[in-house]
Design a protein around this motif. Sequence first.
Motif, PDB file in Angstrom:
ATOM      1  N   LYS A   1       6.960  -1.554  14.537  1.00  0.00           N
ATOM      2  CA  LYS A   1       7.665  -1.200  13.298  1.00  0.00           C
ATOM      3  C   LYS A   1       6.672  -0.994  12.160  1.00  0.00           C
ATOM      4  O   LYS A   1       6.802  -0.064  11.366  1.00  0.00           O
ATOM      5  CB  LYS A   1       8.664  -2.313  12.962  1.00  0.00           C
ATOM      6  CG  LYS A   1       9.492  -2.038  11.761  1.00  0.00           C
ATOM      7  CD  LYS A   1      10.523  -0.977  12.034  1.00  0.00           C
ATOM      8  CE  LYS A   1      11.477  -0.862  10.856  1.00  0.00           C
ATOM      9  NZ  LYS A   1      12.343   0.294  10.973  1.00  0.00           N
ATOM     10  N   LYS A   2       5.672  -1.858  12.105  1.00  0.00           N
ATOM     11  CA  LYS A   2       4.661  -1.756  11.066  1.00  0.00           C
ATOM     12  C   LYS A   2       3.865  -0.452  11.204  1.00  0.00           C
ATOM     13  O   LYS A   2       3.633   0.245  10.214  1.00  0.00           O
ATOM     14  CB  LYS A   2       3.719  -2.962  11.154  1.00  0.00           C
ATOM     15  CG  LYS A   2       2.814  -3.136   9.981  1.00  0.00           C
ATOM     16  CD  LYS A   2       2.077  -4.462  10.085  1.00  0.00           C
ATOM     17  CE  LYS A   2       1.211  -4.692   8.890  1.00  0.00           C
ATOM     18  NZ  LYS A   2       0.528  -5.974   8.937  1.00  0.00           N
ATOM     19  N   ALA A   3       3.484  -0.099  12.428  1.00  0.00           N
ATOM     20  CA  ALA A   3       2.745   1.135  12.665  1.00  0.00           C
ATOM     21  C   ALA A   3       3.588   2.356  12.313  1.00  0.00           C
ATOM     22  O   ALA A   3       3.073   3.350  11.771  1.00  0.00           O
ATOM     23  CB  ALA A   3       2.295   1.206  14.115  1.00  0.00           C
ATOM     24  N   GLU A   4       4.876   2.285  12.589  1.00  0.00           N
ATOM     25  CA  GLU A   4       5.778   3.386  12.263  1.00  0.00           C
ATOM     26  C   GLU A   4       5.856   3.600  10.745  1.00  0.00           C
ATOM     27  O   GLU A   4       5.804   4.729  10.258  1.00  0.00           O
ATOM     28  CB  GLU A   4       7.164   3.079  12.828  1.00  0.00           C
ATOM     29  CG  GLU A   4       8.230   4.085  12.502  1.00  0.00           C
ATOM     30  CD  GLU A   4       9.589   3.616  12.984  1.00  0.00           C
ATOM     31  OE1 GLU A   4      10.577   3.898  12.299  1.00  0.00           O
ATOM     32  OE2 GLU A   4       9.655   2.969  14.050  1.00  0.00           O
ATOM     33  N   ILE A   5       5.976   2.516   9.999  1.00  0.00           N
ATOM     34  CA  ILE A   5       6.048   2.594   8.540  1.00  0.00           C
ATOM     35  C   ILE A   5       4.735   3.125   7.976  1.00  0.00           C
ATOM     36  O   ILE A   5       4.728   3.983   7.087  1.00  0.00           O
ATOM     37  CB  ILE A   5       6.394   1.217   7.945  1.00  0.00           C
ATOM     38  CG1 ILE A   5       7.813   0.827   8.332  1.00  0.00           C
ATOM     39  CG2 ILE A   5       6.246   1.218   6.434  1.00  0.00           C
ATOM     40  CD1 ILE A   5       8.177  -0.597   8.004  1.00  0.00           C
ATOM     41  N   ILE A   6       3.623   2.630   8.494  1.00  0.00           N
ATOM     42  CA  ILE A   6       2.311   3.081   8.016  1.00  0.00           C
ATOM     43  C   ILE A   6       2.142   4.575   8.283  1.00  0.00           C
ATOM     44  O   ILE A   6       1.673   5.318   7.424  1.00  0.00           O
ATOM     45  CB  ILE A   6       1.181   2.257   8.661  1.00  0.00           C
ATOM     46  CG1 ILE A   6       1.192   0.826   8.102  1.00  0.00           C
ATOM     47  CG2 ILE A   6      -0.179   2.893   8.423  1.00  0.00           C
ATOM     48  CD1 ILE A   6       0.264  -0.135   8.800  1.00  0.00           C
ATOM     49  N   ALA A   7       2.541   5.028   9.470  1.00  0.00           N
ATOM     50  CA  ALA A   7       2.413   6.452   9.796  1.00  0.00           C
ATOM     51  C   ALA A   7       3.273   7.312   8.884  1.00  0.00           C
ATOM     52  O   ALA A   7       2.875   8.420   8.508  1.00  0.00           O
ATOM     53  CB  ALA A   7       2.805   6.682  11.250  1.00  0.00           C
TER      54      ALA A   7
ATOM     55  N   GLU B   1      -5.240   9.916   7.217  1.00  0.00           N
ATOM     56  CA  GLU B   1      -5.195   9.543   8.630  1.00  0.00           C
ATOM     57  C   GLU B   1      -5.389   8.042   8.844  1.00  0.00           C
ATOM     58  O   GLU B   1      -4.677   7.410   9.615  1.00  0.00           O
ATOM     59  CB  GLU B   1      -6.275  10.311   9.394  1.00  0.00           C
ATOM     60  CG  GLU B   1      -6.219  10.122  10.880  1.00  0.00           C
ATOM     61  CD  GLU B   1      -7.251  10.971  11.592  1.00  0.00           C
ATOM     62  OE1 GLU B   1      -7.785  10.490  12.605  1.00  0.00           O
ATOM     63  OE2 GLU B   1      -7.520  12.081  11.117  1.00  0.00           O
ATOM     64  N   ASN B   2      -6.365   7.446   8.177  1.00  0.00           N
ATOM     65  CA  ASN B   2      -6.664   6.021   8.376  1.00  0.00           C
ATOM     66  C   ASN B   2      -6.191   5.173   7.208  1.00  0.00           C
ATOM     67  O   ASN B   2      -6.738   4.115   6.946  1.00  0.00           O
ATOM     68  CB  ASN B   2      -8.170   5.827   8.578  1.00  0.00           C
ATOM     69  CG  ASN B   2      -8.634   6.415   9.883  1.00  0.00           C
ATOM     70  OD1 ASN B   2      -7.904   6.380  10.866  1.00  0.00           O
ATOM     71  ND2 ASN B   2      -9.830   6.968   9.899  1.00  0.00           N
ATOM     72  N   ASP B   3      -5.172   5.622   6.509  1.00  0.00           N
ATOM     73  CA  ASP B   3      -4.694   4.926   5.325  1.00  0.00           C
ATOM     74  C   ASP B   3      -3.733   3.810   5.724  1.00  0.00           C
ATOM     75  O   ASP B   3      -2.686   4.062   6.303  1.00  0.00           O
ATOM     76  CB  ASP B   3      -3.980   5.917   4.414  1.00  0.00           C
ATOM     77  CG  ASP B   3      -3.381   5.258   3.204  1.00  0.00           C
ATOM     78  OD1 ASP B   3      -3.871   4.184   2.821  1.00  0.00           O
ATOM     79  OD2 ASP B   3      -2.431   5.813   2.634  1.00  0.00           O
TER      80      ASP B   3
ATOM     81  N   GLU C   1       1.664   3.177  -1.663  1.00  0.00           N
ATOM     82  CA  GLU C   1       2.913   3.577  -1.020  1.00  0.00           C
ATOM     83  C   GLU C   1       3.159   2.801   0.271  1.00  0.00           C
ATOM     84  O   GLU C   1       4.280   2.368   0.535  1.00  0.00           O
ATOM     85  CB  GLU C   1       2.902   5.082  -0.699  1.00  0.00           C
ATOM     86  CG  GLU C   1       2.968   5.968  -1.915  1.00  0.00           C
ATOM     87  CD  GLU C   1       1.595   6.388  -2.409  1.00  0.00           C
ATOM     88  OE1 GLU C   1       0.617   5.680  -2.097  1.00  0.00           O
ATOM     89  OE2 GLU C   1       1.517   7.399  -3.098  1.00  0.00           O
ATOM     90  N   VAL C   2       2.116   2.617   1.068  1.00  0.00           N
ATOM     91  CA  VAL C   2       2.257   1.875   2.324  1.00  0.00           C
ATOM     92  C   VAL C   2       2.594   0.422   2.036  1.00  0.00           C
ATOM     93  O   VAL C   2       3.482  -0.167   2.672  1.00  0.00           O
ATOM     94  CB  VAL C   2       0.963   1.989   3.164  1.00  0.00           C
ATOM     95  CG1 VAL C   2       1.020   1.062   4.369  1.00  0.00           C
ATOM     96  CG2 VAL C   2       0.733   3.416   3.610  1.00  0.00           C
ATOM     97  N   GLN C   3       1.926  -0.168   1.062  1.00  0.00           N
ATOM     98  CA  GLN C   3       2.201  -1.565   0.724  1.00  0.00           C
ATOM     99  C   GLN C   3       3.632  -1.746   0.249  1.00  0.00           C
ATOM    100  O   GLN C   3       4.323  -2.699   0.653  1.00  0.00           O
ATOM    101  CB  GLN C   3       1.231  -2.037  -0.356  1.00  0.00           C
ATOM    102  CG  GLN C   3      -0.194  -2.169   0.119  1.00  0.00           C
ATOM    103  CD  GLN C   3      -1.099  -2.666  -0.990  1.00  0.00           C
ATOM    104  OE1 GLN C   3      -0.758  -3.627  -1.676  1.00  0.00           O
ATOM    105  NE2 GLN C   3      -2.224  -2.018  -1.177  1.00  0.00           N
ATOM    106  N   VAL C   4       4.110  -0.828  -0.587  1.00  0.00           N
ATOM    107  CA  VAL C   4       5.479  -0.919  -1.103  1.00  0.00           C
ATOM    108  C   VAL C   4       6.482  -0.759   0.037  1.00  0.00           C
ATOM    109  O   VAL C   4       7.482  -1.477   0.108  1.00  0.00           O
ATOM    110  CB  VAL C   4       5.712   0.127  -2.215  1.00  0.00           C
ATOM    111  CG1 VAL C   4       7.182   0.251  -2.556  1.00  0.00           C
ATOM    112  CG2 VAL C   4       4.915  -0.235  -3.452  1.00  0.00           C
ATOM    113  N   ALA C   5       6.220   0.175   0.953  1.00  0.00           N
ATOM    114  CA  ALA C   5       7.134   0.397   2.080  1.00  0.00           C
ATOM    115  C   ALA C   5       7.199  -0.837   2.984  1.00  0.00           C
ATOM    116  O   ALA C   5       8.286  -1.231   3.425  1.00  0.00           O
ATOM    117  CB  ALA C   5       6.693   1.618   2.875  1.00  0.00           C
TER     118      ALA C   5
END
Length: 89
Positions: A7-13, A19-21, A26-30
Amino acid sequence: MALDQAKKAEIIAKYARGENDTGSTEVQVALLTERIKYLTEHLKTNKKDHSSRLGLLKLVGQRRRLMRYLKKVDLERWHKIKDELGIRN
């Protein structure tokens, strides 16, 4: 409970800017929003779990600070993430 790796990888993607963010605002908020949703559902069934309620309040405050920073730095990105995640402010 923390998010599982899939789930975490899905949200990060979904919310990564590159690419390596993995640490952009935005990722932290999500990720925080997903944890907040989980804890909210948990507290609906476990009304007396005060330690989880305190953790939820801390997460909401952390997300609020990140959103305030993003609004100050880039208003367009702030509007986009706010609309996608359904965050009120």
